[in-house]
Design a protein around this motif. Structure first.
Motif, PDB file in Angstrom:
ATOM      1  N   MET A   1       0.800  -1.254   0.115  1.00 46.49           N
ATOM      2  CA  MET A   1      -0.070   0.263   0.066  1.00 46.49           C
ATOM      3  C   MET A   1       0.916   1.333  -0.063  1.00 46.49           C
ATOM      4  SD  MET A   1      -2.922   0.790  -0.052  1.00 46.49           S
ATOM      5  CE  MET A   1      -4.464   2.024   0.295  1.00 46.49           C
ATOM      6  N   LYS A   2       1.924   1.307   0.923  1.00 44.09           N
ATOM      7  CA  LYS A   2       2.829   2.228   0.774  1.00 44.09           C
ATOM      8  C   LYS A   2       3.563   2.720  -0.697  1.00 44.09           C
ATOM      9  CE  LYS A   2       4.149   2.600   5.736  1.00 44.09           C
ATOM     10  NZ  LYS A   2       5.352   2.375   6.514  1.00 44.09           N
ATOM     11  N   LYS A   3       3.963   1.572  -1.277  1.00 47.11           N
ATOM     12  CA  LYS A   3       4.540   1.679  -2.718  1.00 47.11           C
ATOM     13  C   LYS A   3       3.475   2.387  -3.471  1.00 47.11           C
ATOM     14  CE  LYS A   3       7.776  -2.055  -1.874  1.00 47.11           C
ATOM     15  NZ  LYS A   3       8.282  -3.277  -2.504  1.00 47.11           N
ATOM     16  N   LEU A   4       2.403   1.872  -3.620  1.00 44.92           N
ATOM     17  CA  LEU A   4       1.423   2.438  -4.653  1.00 44.92           C
ATOM     18  C   LEU A   4       1.152   4.011  -4.208  1.00 44.92           C
ATOM     19  CD1 LEU A   4      -0.753   2.296  -6.744  1.00 44.92           C
ATOM     20  CD2 LEU A   4      -2.440   1.564  -4.953  1.00 44.92           C
ATOM     21  N   ALA A   5       1.188   4.407  -2.911  1.00 46.04           N
ATOM     22  CA  ALA A   5       0.961   5.954  -2.454  1.00 46.04           C
ATOM     23  C   ALA A   5       2.094   6.708  -2.835  1.00 46.04           C
ATOM     24  CB  ALA A   5       0.710   5.931  -0.846  1.00 46.04           C
ATOM     25  N   ILE A   6       3.362   5.913  -2.606  1.00 49.46           N
ATOM     26  CA  ILE A   6       4.650   6.653  -3.059  1.00 49.46           C
ATOM     27  C   ILE A   6       4.709   7.021  -4.676  1.00 49.46           C
ATOM     28  CG2 ILE A   6       7.127   6.661  -3.095  1.00 49.46           C
ATOM     29  CD1 ILE A   6       7.032   5.387  -0.357  1.00 49.46           C
ATOM     30  N   ALA A   7       4.388   5.908  -5.357  1.00 54.37           N
ATOM     31  CA  ALA A   7       4.326   5.860  -6.753  1.00 54.37           C
ATOM     32  C   ALA A   7       3.524   7.015  -7.362  1.00 54.37           C
ATOM     33  CB  ALA A   7       4.172   4.652  -7.201  1.00 54.37           C
ATOM     34  N   THR A   8       2.287   6.848  -6.736  1.00 52.17           N
ATOM     35  CA  THR A   8       1.136   8.029  -7.300  1.00 52.17           C
ATOM     36  C   THR A   8       1.721   9.322  -6.685  1.00 52.17           C
ATOM     37  OG1 THR A   8      -0.421   6.389  -6.601  1.00 52.17           O
ATOM     38  CG2 THR A   8      -1.372   8.678  -6.997  1.00 52.17           C
ATOM     39  N   LEU A   9       2.143   9.696  -5.889  1.00 57.20           N
ATOM     40  CA  LEU A   9       2.952  10.866  -5.360  1.00 57.20           C
ATOM     41  C   LEU A   9       3.873  11.518  -6.309  1.00 57.20           C
ATOM     42  CD1 LEU A   9       2.440  13.319  -3.259  1.00 57.20           C
ATOM     43  CD2 LEU A   9       4.389  12.073  -2.044  1.00 57.20           C
ATOM     44  N   LEU A  10       4.720  10.359  -6.627  1.00 55.98           N
ATOM     45  CA  LEU A  10       5.845  11.084  -7.720  1.00 55.98           C
ATOM     46  C   LEU A  10       5.175  11.260  -8.990  1.00 55.98           C
ATOM     47  CD1 LEU A  10       8.733   8.329  -6.361  1.00 55.98           C
ATOM     48  CD2 LEU A  10       8.570  10.739  -6.307  1.00 55.98           C
ATOM     49  N   LEU A  11       4.401  10.388  -9.496  1.00 54.46           N
ATOM     50  CA  LEU A  11       3.898  10.440 -10.877  1.00 54.46           C
ATOM     51  C   LEU A  11       3.116  11.824 -10.783  1.00 54.46           C
ATOM     52  CD1 LEU A  11       3.282   9.448 -13.533  1.00 54.46           C
ATOM     53  CD2 LEU A  11       1.368   8.367 -12.615  1.00 54.46           C
ATOM     54  N   THR A  12       2.127  12.147  -9.703  1.00 55.51           N
ATOM     55  CA  THR A  12       1.565  13.403  -9.802  1.00 55.51           C
ATOM     56  C   THR A  12       2.531  14.630  -9.654  1.00 55.51           C
ATOM     57  OG1 THR A  12      -0.049  12.255  -8.604  1.00 55.51           O
ATOM     58  CG2 THR A  12      -0.136  14.648  -8.282  1.00 55.51           C
ATOM     59  N   THR A  13       3.766  14.349  -8.972  1.00 52.07           N
ATOM     60  CA  THR A  13       4.764  15.600  -8.817  1.00 52.07           C
ATOM     61  C   THR A  13       5.241  15.636 -10.217  1.00 52.07           C
ATOM     62  OG1 THR A  13       5.060  15.113  -6.600  1.00 52.07           O
ATOM     63  CG2 THR A  13       6.800  16.260  -7.642  1.00 52.07           C
ATOM     64  N   PHE A  14       5.709  14.902 -11.014  1.00 54.94           N
ATOM     65  CA  PHE A  14       6.194  14.823 -12.181  1.00 54.94           C
ATOM     66  C   PHE A  14       5.322  15.442 -13.207  1.00 54.94           C
ATOM     67  CE2 PHE A  14       9.723  12.135 -10.720  1.00 54.94           C
ATOM     68  CZ  PHE A  14      10.803  12.951 -10.929  1.00 54.94           C
ATOM     69  N   THR A  15       4.217  15.115 -13.176  1.00 48.17           N
ATOM     70  CA  THR A  15       2.961  15.402 -14.086  1.00 48.17           C
ATOM     71  C   THR A  15       2.690  16.888 -13.896  1.00 48.17           C
ATOM     72  OG1 THR A  15       2.138  13.445 -14.242  1.00 48.17           O
ATOM     73  CG2 THR A  15       0.534  15.131 -15.005  1.00 48.17           C
ATOM     74  N   LEU A  16       2.504  17.243 -12.683  1.00 49.41           N
ATOM     75  CA  LEU A  16       2.044  18.786 -12.327  1.00 49.41           C
ATOM     76  C   LEU A  16       3.078  19.684 -12.467  1.00 49.41           C
ATOM     77  CD1 LEU A  16      -0.250  18.275  -9.427  1.00 49.41           C
ATOM     78  CD2 LEU A  16      -0.987  19.002 -11.629  1.00 49.41           C
ATOM     79  N   SER A  17       4.343  19.324 -12.451  1.00 55.39           N
ATOM     80  CA  SER A  17       5.649  20.089 -12.769  1.00 55.39           C
ATOM     81  C   SER A  17       5.821  20.714 -13.826  1.00 55.39           C
ATOM     82  CB  SER A  17       7.018  19.513 -12.060  1.00 55.39           C
ATOM     83  OG  SER A  17       7.176  18.225 -12.861  1.00 55.39           O
ATOM     84  N   GLY A  18       5.249  20.177 -14.925  1.00 51.90           N
ATOM     85  CA  GLY A  18       5.351  20.516 -16.264  1.00 51.90           C
ATOM     86  C   GLY A  18       4.182  21.514 -16.680  1.00 51.90           C
ATOM     87  N   CYS A  19       3.363  21.892 -15.878  1.00 54.36           N
ATOM     88  CA  CYS A  19       2.487  22.705 -15.880  1.00 54.36           C
ATOM     89  C   CYS A  19       2.676  24.207 -15.591  1.00 54.36           C
ATOM     90  CB  CYS A  19       1.025  22.526 -15.344  1.00 54.36           C
ATOM     91  SG  CYS A  19       0.408  20.833 -15.870  1.00 54.36           S
ATOM     92  N   GLU A  20       3.808  24.807 -15.745  1.00 60.15           N
ATOM     93  CA  GLU A  20       4.293  26.001 -15.415  1.00 60.15           C
ATOM     94  C   GLU A  20       4.305  27.121 -16.525  1.00 60.15           C
ATOM     95  OE1 GLU A  20       7.889  26.135 -13.819  1.00 60.15           O
ATOM     96  OE2 GLU A  20       7.849  24.081 -12.673  1.00 60.15           O
TER      97      GLU A  20
END
Length: 52
Positions: A1-20
């Motif tokens: 469960m922790k691995k899924l939460a960390i993977a989702t958090l990292l994916l979201t961070t990289f996706t949103l960082s391109g919206c500048e």
């Protein structure tokens, strides 16, 4: 469960960082410009295309 939460958090961070606004790459180290506005000494503003 922790691995899924960390993977989702990292994916979201990289996706949103391109919206500048589109001028930066995903890491924020390089800018891309297609047009520039140059203010001349007499107060007029010229819009030009940028090659590099």
């Amino acid at each position: 469960m922790k691995k899924l939460a960390i993977a989702t958090l990292l994916l979201t961070t990289f996706t949103l960082s391109g919206c500048e606004g589109g001028n930066k790459d995903i890491w924020g180290t390089e800018y891309e410009f297609k047009k520039a506005e140059i203010k001349m000494m007499d107060g007029t503003v010229k819009k030009v295309k940028v090659k590099e």
